[in-house]
Design an enzyme around this catalytic site. Structure first.
Site, PDB file in Angstrom:
ATOM      1  N   GLN A   1      10.494  14.574 -31.165  1.00  0.00           N
ATOM      2  CA  GLN A   1      11.183  13.503 -31.738  1.00  0.00           C
ATOM      3  C   GLN A   1      11.778  13.634 -32.804  1.00  0.00           C
ATOM      4  O   GLN A   1      11.388  14.505 -33.852  1.00  0.00           O
ATOM      5  CB  GLN A   1       9.974  12.444 -32.075  1.00  0.00           C
ATOM      6  CG  GLN A   1       9.051  11.916 -31.068  1.00  0.00           C
ATOM      7  CD  GLN A   1       7.885  11.275 -31.420  1.00  0.00           C
ATOM      8  OE1 GLN A   1       7.060  11.725 -32.386  1.00  0.00           O
ATOM      9  NE2 GLN A   1       7.757   9.914 -31.024  1.00  0.00           N
TER      10      GLN A   1
ATOM     11  N   LYS B   1       7.249  -3.612 -34.610  1.00  0.00           N
ATOM     12  CA  LYS B   1       8.245  -2.673 -34.668  1.00  0.00           C
ATOM     13  C   LYS B   1       9.430  -3.350 -34.085  1.00  0.00           C
ATOM     14  O   LYS B   1       9.650  -4.293 -33.616  1.00  0.00           O
ATOM     15  CB  LYS B   1       7.979  -1.611 -33.545  1.00  0.00           C
ATOM     16  CG  LYS B   1       7.543  -2.077 -32.237  1.00  0.00           C
ATOM     17  CD  LYS B   1       7.230  -0.944 -31.228  1.00  0.00           C
ATOM     18  CE  LYS B   1       7.002  -1.501 -29.903  1.00  0.00           C
ATOM     19  NZ  LYS B   1       6.742  -0.297 -29.004  1.00  0.00           N
TER      20      LYS B   1
ATOM     21  N   HIS C   1       7.391   4.158 -39.866  1.00  0.00           N
ATOM     22  CA  HIS C   1       7.605   5.280 -38.845  1.00  0.00           C
ATOM     23  C   HIS C   1       9.166   5.102 -38.384  1.00  0.00           C
ATOM     24  O   HIS C   1       9.266   3.792 -38.008  1.00  0.00           O
ATOM     25  CB  HIS C   1       6.459   5.260 -37.681  1.00  0.00           C
ATOM     26  CG  HIS C   1       5.320   5.093 -38.018  1.00  0.00           C
ATOM     27  ND1 HIS C   1       4.224   6.033 -37.778  1.00  0.00           N
ATOM     28  CD2 HIS C   1       4.372   4.062 -38.572  1.00  0.00           C
ATOM     29  CE1 HIS C   1       3.121   5.808 -38.256  1.00  0.00           C
ATOM     30  NE2 HIS C   1       3.172   4.515 -38.454  1.00  0.00           N
TER      31      HIS C   1
ATOM     32  N   HIS D   1       8.846   9.706 -41.614  1.00  0.00           N
ATOM     33  CA  HIS D   1       7.903   8.561 -42.284  1.00  0.00           C
ATOM     34  C   HIS D   1       8.569   8.375 -43.548  1.00  0.00           C
ATOM     35  O   HIS D   1       8.738   9.143 -44.422  1.00  0.00           O
ATOM     36  CB  HIS D   1       6.374   9.380 -42.155  1.00  0.00           C
ATOM     37  CG  HIS D   1       6.118   9.306 -40.742  1.00  0.00           C
ATOM     38  ND1 HIS D   1       6.274  10.366 -40.117  1.00  0.00           N
ATOM     39  CD2 HIS D   1       5.607   8.365 -39.909  1.00  0.00           C
ATOM     40  CE1 HIS D   1       5.622  10.093 -38.849  1.00  0.00           C
ATOM     41  NE2 HIS D   1       5.433   8.862 -38.807  1.00  0.00           N
TER      42      HIS D   1
ATOM     43  N   ARG E   1       1.995  14.283 -24.556  1.00  0.00           N
ATOM     44  CA  ARG E   1       1.285  13.186 -24.128  1.00  0.00           C
ATOM     45  C   ARG E   1       0.924  13.263 -22.898  1.00  0.00           C
ATOM     46  O   ARG E   1       1.738  13.669 -21.966  1.00  0.00           O
ATOM     47  CB  ARG E   1       2.114  11.712 -24.444  1.00  0.00           C
ATOM     48  CG  ARG E   1       2.374  11.790 -26.020  1.00  0.00           C
ATOM     49  CD  ARG E   1       3.097  10.580 -26.442  1.00  0.00           C
ATOM     50  NE  ARG E   1       3.502  10.233 -27.616  1.00  0.00           N
ATOM     51  CZ  ARG E   1       4.459   9.468 -28.297  1.00  0.00           C
ATOM     52  NH1 ARG E   1       4.975   8.440 -27.493  1.00  0.00           N
ATOM     53  NH2 ARG E   1       4.629   9.536 -29.421  1.00  0.00           N
TER      54      ARG E   1
ATOM     55  N   ASP F   1      11.701  12.415 -35.831  1.00  0.00           N
ATOM     56  CA  ASP F   1      10.472  11.571 -36.552  1.00  0.00           C
ATOM     57  C   ASP F   1      10.752  11.617 -38.127  1.00  0.00           C
ATOM     58  O   ASP F   1      10.750  12.753 -38.618  1.00  0.00           O
ATOM     59  CB  ASP F   1       9.179  12.351 -36.112  1.00  0.00           C
ATOM     60  CG  ASP F   1       8.181  11.144 -36.127  1.00  0.00           C
ATOM     61  OD1 ASP F   1       8.690   9.869 -36.483  1.00  0.00           O
ATOM     62  OD2 ASP F   1       6.990  11.056 -35.606  1.00  0.00           O
TER      63      ASP F   1
ATOM     64  N   CYS G   1       2.605  11.607 -37.291  1.00  0.00           N
ATOM     65  CA  CYS G   1       2.177  10.658 -38.559  1.00  0.00           C
ATOM     66  C   CYS G   1       1.208  11.480 -39.534  1.00  0.00           C
ATOM     67  O   CYS G   1       1.383  11.520 -40.601  1.00  0.00           O
ATOM     68  CB  CYS G   1       1.942   9.400 -38.184  1.00  0.00           C
ATOM     69  SG  CYS G   1       2.511   8.685 -36.795  1.00  0.00           S
TER      70      CYS G   1
HETATM   71 ZN    ZN Z   1       4.854   8.073 -36.811  1.00  0.00          ZN
END
Ligand code: ZN
Length: 559
Positions: free
Chosen positions: A304, A388, A434, A308, A286, A306, A257
């Site tokens: 990911q 979420k 996200h 945004h 992580r 991912d 992000c």
């Molecule tokens: Zn994010």
């Protein structure tokens, strides 16, 4: 089971024995370890208790009487449990006139009601799950109302073990985790696994192109200051890897992000530019406890899919609905059509105002209602920056797997002071979503392996076609066929080893390759191939043109 164990070994002390999903367990304190033969002995004793059809009766005792009772029985673990119970009345159960256990109930009325059971496995377990406490022995079992249901359950268990992605990962040479040499929870893709992943990524990228996403790429390490600005340093630090560069603190990114926000901030944005959708196949690291790492499902480094989305308030609902649509269409292509959907709301630790949280939660809720999907609410389980939606897939065995997540965020645009110029020429805050659809590519591959039991559909299979020349003299023709199919973008190998035809067919089948083509004298002279399709079996002889149009059709339909 506890009664049977006490009858066989009177000195054993009882710890706890709850019902769990699909069965039960009991933890015992016994000096000698249980053996597999012991499990059979216990089962026989259990059957005897069942045959006696003993009544199970509840009594409720004052706390001091319960303490006296379990003291006399020398059940130290039960005593500790009772002493820590807040209640003044303690519920116990008695089987016939003999066995007594601490239990809230309810129970079956008598042991004869138990129709089918099986003890499944042994494991070690610490008292209260704390490694500083005594190590107990846990026996797992299961029990059903009929023998048929038990048999079905045992068959499912066997199928689950056969589909274990760690086992198939080795068998199909897809990936490995070199704990000792390279570190736990870090995945190495071998050629077949890397090809599978490439196929997934190519598809994912193409789908994002079609849906109006912009592709970005961001660095893997970023300054500690940036993580303070994003709030990760405060809320997520224990999961991050920190180190220093030029006397300054840096961290490996655990999320993508902040990088995407810097790109958003790099220039002035107008209301006409929105929505902006940044997409990245972003690799993150992580910290996870060694004990929870599990194959591809729980790892320390993963990628990911991912994105945004930055949008205006009036665009939010349409964007969330667009993402839901995207999830369903993509998952259908991967062979998943059943879901479990959860909406998670404000947790105890959160950034942003309560009002913003409520507004975002409502938008997520309305989007799902408009899409006509059913969901349940997980009170207080949202991420620290917003509510979420989590989407879990149901696989071929009916198991649930976490995949997509859609998180609304009113907080981060505030922290990064993101703006756009509205119709009146004033600066306004965008809202951010996200979202990830596969979630972790690693975990998704683990899910796919188990869902398909390693027999991937043609469009995903690392090797789509294997050609087996019967004799050396057929190799040149096999090579010609290979080049022809390869020229059409198909993934083809030849197995020209000096092994029998049957053995090579068997190994190709074990490798779960969708198409095996056998070529011998007949095929060379007719310019054809003898086709064996996975599962369907022998399909007879075909020309290369017929075969390749069949393959292309199957790939296009993602069968
Ligand atoms: Zn994010």
């Amino acid at each position: 089971m506890a009664q049977a164990v006490k009858e066989l070994w009177p000195d054993v002390k009882l710890a706890i024995g709850p019902a769990i999903e699909n069965g039960f367990y009991y933890d015992f304190d016994k000096r000698e370890p249980f053996s597999t033969e012991d499990l059979e002995k216990i089962e026989q004793r259990m059957q005897r208790i069942i045959n006696q059809d003993l009544p199970l009766r509840q009594s409720v005792l004052p706390k001091n009487e319960a303490i006296a009772l379990f003291k006399e029985l020398k059940e130290d673990y039960k005593l500790e449990l009772i002493e820590n119970l807040p209640d003044e009345k303690i519920s116990i159960y008695k089987t016939g006139d003999g066995f007594v256990d601490l239990c809230k109930g309810p129970h079956a009325e008598s042991t004869g009601q138990i129709k089918a059971f099986k003890l499944l496995s042994l494991a070690g377990a610490y008292w209260h799950g704390d490694e500083n406490n005594a190590m107990l022995q846990r026996i797992y079992g299961t029990c059903f109302a009929s023998r048929e249901e038990l048999a079905q359950h045992l068959q499912n268990l066997e199928e689950t073990q056969k589909r274990d992605h760690r086992k198939l990962g080795t068998q199909l040479d897809l990936f490995n985790i070199y704990h000792e040499a390279a570190g736990a929870g870090l995945v190495f893709y071998h050629p077949a696994g890397a090809m599978l992943r490439k196929n997934i990524e190519d598809y994912v990228r193409a789908q994002h192109m079609k849906r109006g996403y912009d592709f970005v790429m961001t660095p893997n390490i970023l300054k500690g200051k940036l993580w303070e600005m994003s709030g990760h340093a405060g809320y997520y630090r224990e999961n991050m890897y920190y180190f220093s560069v030029d006397q300054e603190e840096y961290a490996v990114k655990p999320m993508n992000c902040p990088g995407h926000m810097l790109i958003y901030k790099s220039k002035m944005r107008s209301y006409r530019d929105l929505p902006i959708r940044f997409f990245e196949l972003g690799t993150v690291y992580r910290q996870e406890k060694a004990g929870v790492l599990h194959g591809l499902l729980r790892v320390r480094g993963f990628t990911q899919d991912d994105a945004h989305i930055f949008c205006r308030q009036d665009q939010l609902q349409a964007e969330v609905m667009g993402v839901l649509d995207f999830v369903f269409s993509m998952m259908k292509d991967f062979g998943f059509t059943e879901y479990e959907i959860e909406l998670s709301t404000r947790p105890e630790k959160f950034i942003g105002t309560v009002e913003n949280w409520e507004c975002a939660t409502e938008v997520l809720q309305n989007s799902m209602k408009n899409k006509n999907v059913s969901f349940h609410i997980n009170e207080g389980d949202g991420a620290f920056y917003g509510p979420k939606i989590d989407i879990k897939l149901k696989d071929a065995l009916g198991r649930s797997w976490q995949c997509a997540t859609i998180q609304c965020d009113f907080a981060l645009p505030e922290r990064f002071d993101l703006t756009y110029v509205n119709e009146q020429g004033e600066n306004q805050r965008p809202i951010m979503i996200h979202r990830a659809i596969l979630g972790s590519v690693e975990r998704f591959i683990g899910t796919l392996i188990e869902h398909y039991a390693g027999a991937f559909p043609l469009w995903l299979a690392p090797v789509q076609v294997m050609i087996i020349p019967i004799k050396d003299s057929h190799q040149a023709y096999a090579q010609k066929v290979k080049e022809n199919l390869q020229g059409q973008g198909l993934r083809v190998i030849i197995d020209a080893r000096n092994e029998s035809l049957n053995k090579r067919i068997r190994e190709g089948t074990l490798q779960k390759i969708p198409y095996l083509l056998v070529v011998g004298d007949r095929e060379v002279s007719s310019g054809q191939v003898s086709v064996r399709k996975r599962q369907a079996g022998d399909q007879g002889n075909k020309t290369i043109e017929d075969l390749s149009s069949q393959l292309q059709r199957e790939i296009a339909l993602k069968e």
